[in-house]
Structures are given as C-alpha cells and as structure tokens.
Enzyme design. Structure first.
Site, PDB file in Angstrom:
ATOM      1  N   ASP A   7       0.831  -1.282  -0.056  1.00 22.24           N
ATOM      2  CA  ASP A   7      -0.014   0.029  -0.050  1.00 22.24           C
ATOM      3  C   ASP A   7       1.101   1.189  -0.005  1.00 22.24           C
ATOM      4  O   ASP A   7       2.089   1.250   0.575  1.00 22.24           O
ATOM      5  CB  ASP A   7      -0.981  -0.135   1.249  1.00 22.24           C
ATOM      6  CG  ASP A   7      -2.214   0.863   1.053  1.00 22.24           C
ATOM      7  OD1 ASP A   7      -1.820   2.175   0.755  1.00 22.24           O
ATOM      8  OD2 ASP A   7      -3.302   0.515   1.237  1.00 22.24           O
ATOM      9  N   SER A  65     -15.915  -4.219  -9.914  1.00 22.22           N
ATOM     10  CA  SER A  65     -17.418  -3.153  -9.470  1.00 22.22           C
ATOM     11  C   SER A  65     -18.552  -3.196 -10.184  1.00 22.22           C
ATOM     12  O   SER A  65     -18.517  -3.868 -11.352  1.00 22.22           O
ATOM     13  CB  SER A  65     -16.904  -1.667  -9.333  1.00 22.22           C
ATOM     14  OG  SER A  65     -18.143  -0.704  -9.434  1.00 22.22           O
ATOM     15  N   TYR A  81     -13.224   4.811 -14.633  1.00 20.65           N
ATOM     16  CA  TYR A  81     -12.896   3.977 -13.572  1.00 20.65           C
ATOM     17  C   TYR A  81     -13.541   2.261 -13.948  1.00 20.65           C
ATOM     18  O   TYR A  81     -12.795   1.301 -13.787  1.00 20.65           O
ATOM     19  CB  TYR A  81     -13.618   4.558 -12.415  1.00 20.65           C
ATOM     20  CG  TYR A  81     -13.770   3.525 -11.221  1.00 20.65           C
ATOM     21  CD1 TYR A  81     -12.883   3.423  -9.973  1.00 20.65           C
ATOM     22  CD2 TYR A  81     -15.132   2.727 -10.931  1.00 20.65           C
ATOM     23  CE1 TYR A  81     -12.893   2.599  -9.017  1.00 20.65           C
ATOM     24  CE2 TYR A  81     -14.927   1.752  -9.820  1.00 20.65           C
ATOM     25  CZ  TYR A  81     -14.224   1.834  -8.834  1.00 20.65           C
ATOM     26  OH  TYR A  81     -14.122   1.087  -7.607  1.00 20.65           O
ATOM     27  N   LEU A 127      -6.774  -5.228  -4.333  1.00 21.05           N
ATOM     28  CA  LEU A 127      -7.811  -4.318  -3.788  1.00 21.05           C
ATOM     29  C   LEU A 127      -7.252  -2.881  -4.186  1.00 21.05           C
ATOM     30  O   LEU A 127      -8.060  -1.857  -4.157  1.00 21.05           O
ATOM     31  CB  LEU A 127      -8.274  -4.264  -2.305  1.00 21.05           C
ATOM     32  CG  LEU A 127      -9.441  -5.193  -1.803  1.00 21.05           C
ATOM     33  CD1 LEU A 127      -8.907  -6.519  -1.915  1.00 21.05           C
ATOM     34  CD2 LEU A 127      -9.923  -4.991  -0.532  1.00 21.05           C
ATOM     35  N   ALA A 128      -5.957  -2.553  -4.246  1.00 22.36           N
ATOM     36  CA  ALA A 128      -5.488  -1.214  -4.490  1.00 22.36           C
ATOM     37  C   ALA A 128      -5.938  -0.744  -5.735  1.00 22.36           C
ATOM     38  O   ALA A 128      -5.816  -1.292  -6.694  1.00 22.36           O
ATOM     39  CB  ALA A 128      -4.035  -1.228  -4.409  1.00 22.36           C
ATOM     40  N   VAL A 177     -27.170  18.064  -1.988  1.00 25.39           N
ATOM     41  CA  VAL A 177     -26.980  16.744  -2.452  1.00 25.39           C
ATOM     42  C   VAL A 177     -26.745  16.687  -4.301  1.00 25.39           C
ATOM     43  O   VAL A 177     -27.419  17.575  -4.655  1.00 25.39           O
ATOM     44  CB  VAL A 177     -28.263  15.921  -2.249  1.00 25.39           C
ATOM     45  CG1 VAL A 177     -28.355  14.720  -2.954  1.00 25.39           C
ATOM     46  CG2 VAL A 177     -28.680  15.902  -0.884  1.00 25.39           C
TER      47      VAL A 177
HETATM   48  P1  NAD Z   1      -9.693   2.605  -0.305  1.00 26.24           P
HETATM   49  O1  NAD Z   1      -9.155   3.810  -0.932  1.00 26.24           O
HETATM   50  O2  NAD Z   1      -9.885   2.761   1.116  1.00 26.24           O
HETATM   51  O3  NAD Z   1      -8.508   1.669  -0.441  1.00 26.24           O
HETATM   52  C1  NAD Z   1      -7.638   1.605  -1.458  1.00 26.24           C
HETATM   53  C2  NAD Z   1      -6.273   1.558  -0.991  1.00 26.24           C
HETATM   54  O4  NAD Z   1      -5.374   1.328  -2.172  1.00 26.24           O
HETATM   55  C3  NAD Z   1      -5.696   2.414  -0.202  1.00 26.24           C
HETATM   56  O5  NAD Z   1      -5.218   1.974   1.046  1.00 26.24           O
HETATM   57  C4  NAD Z   1      -4.574   3.274  -0.870  1.00 26.24           C
HETATM   58  O6  NAD Z   1      -3.737   3.895  -0.022  1.00 26.24           O
HETATM   59  C5  NAD Z   1      -4.246   2.011  -1.676  1.00 26.24           C
HETATM   60  N1  NAD Z   1      -3.834   2.423  -2.931  1.00 26.24           N
HETATM   61  C6  NAD Z   1      -4.338   3.461  -4.112  1.00 26.24           C
HETATM   62  N2  NAD Z   1      -3.598   3.600  -5.158  1.00 26.24           N
HETATM   63  C7  NAD Z   1      -2.252   2.768  -4.666  1.00 26.24           C
HETATM   64  C8  NAD Z   1      -1.153   2.608  -5.482  1.00 26.24           C
HETATM   65  N3  NAD Z   1      -0.793   3.059  -6.625  1.00 26.24           N
HETATM   66  N4  NAD Z   1      -0.245   1.622  -4.872  1.00 26.24           N
HETATM   67  C9  NAD Z   1      -0.339   1.124  -3.672  1.00 26.24           C
HETATM   68  N5  NAD Z   1      -1.536   1.325  -3.188  1.00 26.24           N
HETATM   69  C10 NAD Z   1      -2.556   2.085  -3.639  1.00 26.24           C
HETATM   70  O7  NAD Z   1     -10.749   2.037  -0.976  1.00 26.24           O
HETATM   71  P2  NAD Z   1     -11.725   0.832  -0.755  1.00 26.24           P
HETATM   72  O8  NAD Z   1     -12.967   1.356  -0.962  1.00 26.24           O
HETATM   73  O9  NAD Z   1     -11.386   0.139   0.420  1.00 26.24           O
HETATM   74  O10 NAD Z   1     -11.637   0.247  -2.204  1.00 26.24           O
HETATM   75  C11 NAD Z   1     -11.071  -1.103  -2.263  1.00 26.24           C
HETATM   76  C12 NAD Z   1     -11.219  -1.701  -3.698  1.00 26.24           C
HETATM   77  O11 NAD Z   1     -12.492  -1.878  -3.922  1.00 26.24           O
HETATM   78  C13 NAD Z   1     -10.729  -0.596  -4.701  1.00 26.24           C
HETATM   79  O12 NAD Z   1     -10.331  -1.309  -6.028  1.00 26.24           O
HETATM   80  C14 NAD Z   1     -12.282  -0.417  -5.323  1.00 26.24           C
HETATM   81  O13 NAD Z   1     -12.003   0.338  -6.786  1.00 26.24           O
HETATM   82  C15 NAD Z   1     -13.034  -1.319  -4.963  1.00 26.24           C
HETATM   83  N6  NAD Z   1     -14.358  -1.152  -4.984  1.00 26.24           N
HETATM   84  C16 NAD Z   1     -14.925  -0.258  -3.759  1.00 26.24           C
HETATM   85  C17 NAD Z   1     -16.235  -0.184  -3.725  1.00 26.24           C
HETATM   86  C18 NAD Z   1     -16.745   0.717  -2.413  1.00 26.24           C
HETATM   87  O14 NAD Z   1     -17.821   0.994  -2.720  1.00 26.24           O
HETATM   88  N7  NAD Z   1     -15.919   0.931  -1.510  1.00 26.24           N
HETATM   89  C19 NAD Z   1     -17.120  -0.501  -4.635  1.00 26.24           C
HETATM   90  C20 NAD Z   1     -16.578  -1.158  -5.689  1.00 26.24           C
HETATM   91  C21 NAD Z   1     -15.183  -1.338  -5.843  1.00 26.24           C
END
Ligand code: NAD
Length: 317
Positions: free
Chosen positions: A31, A121, A146, A77-78, A202
C-alpha cells in the site's frame, strides 16, 4: 495461507485483514498509503501478524518485492477509489487500475503465485443493464473511466487464467459502506454537515437508487465464496437485497447527526456527476447459492455507517 493484500491499509482491505488475521493467515500488505491509513492496521502490525510493504502498485519493483515474500494468494484491492476523478484526470484509472493490474499478474507469473481475488465493481455493467443485473449480463459497456479500468482488469485476469493457469475470483461490488470509510456519499454528507449544519447539498435530484453492502458482509462474502467455489475463473456480484435512494441517505444522515434543521438542497439532474450510473442493483443469487447471506440490507448498512463515521469524524472542530 500467506496472503498479499494490495490496498490493505484502505477501507475494505483493512476489514479483510481483520478477518484473515482472525483465521490465522499470514498477511503482507502492499500500500502506498495514498487513501489508506497505517492506523487501520496498526494493531496487526504491532502484533507482528501483518507486514507492510510501503510501495506503489504502479512500480513493478515494488510489486515484485511484495510478491517475492512467499505469497500463495493475492487479494488485489489497491486502486484509485474515486470514480469522479476520471472526469478531471483521464489517465489515473488507466495507470492505477489497468496497468497496475497487469503488474500484479505479471509479478504473480514470475513468482509462481497461483490465486488472485480482485475487487471489481458493479459499474462495469454500465447504464441500461437489466435490474437486478446478473453476472451473465453482457456485453458490459462501462460509462466511467474507473469502470473501464475495472473491466480491463477483469479481462487481464481472465487472460492470465486462460494462458498461465491462474485461479481467480472476480467480485463485482455494490456500494460498500461501513466503519473506516474514507470516501463515498455518507462520508461526504457528514463532512458537509460538519462544515455547515444548516444545509446539506446533494448532487443530482436525490432519486439515484443503488444497493449498499456493509463492509463486514462484503469481506465475509469474499472469503466464503472463495472457500465454496473452485472453478479456474469464478465471478460473483456482491451486494445486498435492496436499494436506497440518495434522498433517503440524506434523511438518515441528517437524523443520525442530529442536524434536524438542515435544509436538503438538490443540485438537480438525474445523476451526481458525468459517468455516474443513477440506478444500480445487482442480482445476488450466486452469492446466496454459495450459502452466504448479508446481515444488513441497504438502509441498515447506511444507518450503521452513519453512526460509525459520526463517531470517527465527529461534528465538532
Ligand atoms: P480505499 O481508498 O480505502 O482503498 C484503496 C487502498 O489502495 C488504499 O489503502 C490506498 O492507499 C491504496 N492505494 C491506492 N493507490 C495505490 C497505489 N498506486 N499503490 C499502492 N496502494 C495504493 O478504497 P476501498 O473503498 O477500500 O476500495 C478497495 C477496492 O474496492 C478498490 O479497488 C475499489 O475500486 C474497489 N471497490 C470499492 C467499492 C466501494 O464501494 N468502496 C465499490 C466497488 C469496488
């Protein structure tokens, strides 16, 4: 199991790590702490259950370093979590989504790591898909940059499964909400009310209607589905049974924060921003048939999240 969780210091990633550590797995986190926080996993770092590699998924060197630590399963997940960013900066999702996912897969191939779970997503389905949308819907035509990067990530993973024999689980998430949230509509509303408790702006007309899933349900569903499916490529929508409108979310947040005098003002239009999908609901039969059901539906998840975030953010300066 020894897992690599990219984005493990983030919102969903840190909850996933709570579960992995609880079941006795060893965890390496990659991360760059851009939207994640060390504090979200501090307890595990201090206990020595989790190792943090502070690095960037856009750097093949950083990815290879993390992948070289005896990993057997990757939870990828990143990513840039902000869908709206693509309207201003057009290469973020390409680099941090598509190309970074290539980096992960290529490092897996070189290091001989066989299993990957990917955070995709519901936005890959684009606009106009039947609701609720099943995994079999296609062609998928995302309308945000995205969404395009998530679809590209899915395609790359599918090709690594077909060409290099990887095993993969692709999860298409609804809106995931809960404690430690750092973005999204509930987080935005609480910050707006903190800045000005007399009004709540909103985006859109408030009639946008989406499905919300509590983060604990989301990470439990991921681990359950992985334990109960074993195809080379496994694809599953993760969401709750129903939807909630943005208008209803605004009402719940006003109620939870106690800002009862706040005037809710709508900017108008059917969506929050260009590339937003006003109505989304996932068919969750695959998740249910695997034997997992959510504990919270959309409204319960939203209220729970508003309560958690209010405590974390606070309304006072
Ligand atoms: P988040 O921003 O809390 O988590 C993303 C993490 O990735 C963070 O800790 C960030 O520091 C790290 N990160 C970002 N870019 C990076 C890079 N270039 N190198 C290393 N680390 C990096 O977001 P989240 O909501 O926990 O999302 C996690 C995953 O789930 C993402 O892929 C997101 O697209 C996907 N997602 C989330 C949702 C939602 O509703 N939260 C919905 C659909 C998909």
């Amino acid at each position: 199991m020894r897992a690599l969780v990219t984005g493990g210091a983030g919102f969903i990633g840190s909850h996933l790590i709570d579960r992995l550590v609880a079941r006795g797995d060893e965890v390496v986190v990659l991360d760059n702490l851009s939207s994640g926080h060390r504090s979200f996993i501090a307890e595990h770092l201090e206990a020595g259950n989790v190792e943090l590699v502070e690095g960037d998924i856009c750097s093949m060197d950083d990815v290879s370093t993390a992948m070289g630590k005896g990993i057997d399963t990757v939870f990828h997940l990143a990513a840039n979590p902000d869908i709206r960013l693509g309207t201003r900066i057009t290469d973020t999702d390409l680099k941090q989504g598509t190309i970074a996912t290539y980096n992960i897969l290529e490092a897996m191939r070189v290091a001989g790591v066989q299993r990957i779970a990917f955070a995709s997503s519901s936005v890959v389905y684009g606009e106009g898909a039947p609701l609720p949308t099943p995994e079999t819907h296609g062609p998928c035509m995302p309308i945000s940059l995205y969404g395009a990067s998530k679809q590209a990530g899915e395609g790359l993973i599918s090709s690594w499964v077909g060409t290099f024999g990887l095993q993969a689980w692709i999860f298409r998430f609804a809106n995931v909400v809960g404690a430690r949230g750092t973005h999204g509509v509930i987080f935005d509303f609480i910050h707006k009310l903190k800045n000005d408790p007399s009004r709540l702006e909103v985006l859109g007309n408030g009639l946008q209607e989406k499905s919300y899933m509590e983060v604990g349900d989301c990470v439990d569903a991921i681990l359950h589905y992985m334990q109960h499916t074993n195809e080379p490529l496994n694809l599953c929508n993760l969401g709750s049974h129903d939807t909630a409108s943005v208008r209803r979310i605004a009402e719940i947040v006003v109620d939870v924060t106690g800002c009862h005098d706040a005037v809710i003002e709508y900017t108008g239009g059917d969506r929050g921003w260009a590339g937003d999908i006003p109505k989304a609901r996932l068919a969750i039969e695959r998740m249910l048939e695997s034997g997992f059901d959510v504990r919270m539906n959309s409204e319960a998840a939203i209220r729970h999240t508003a309560e958690c975030l209010l405590e974390e953010i606070g309304l006072e300066e």
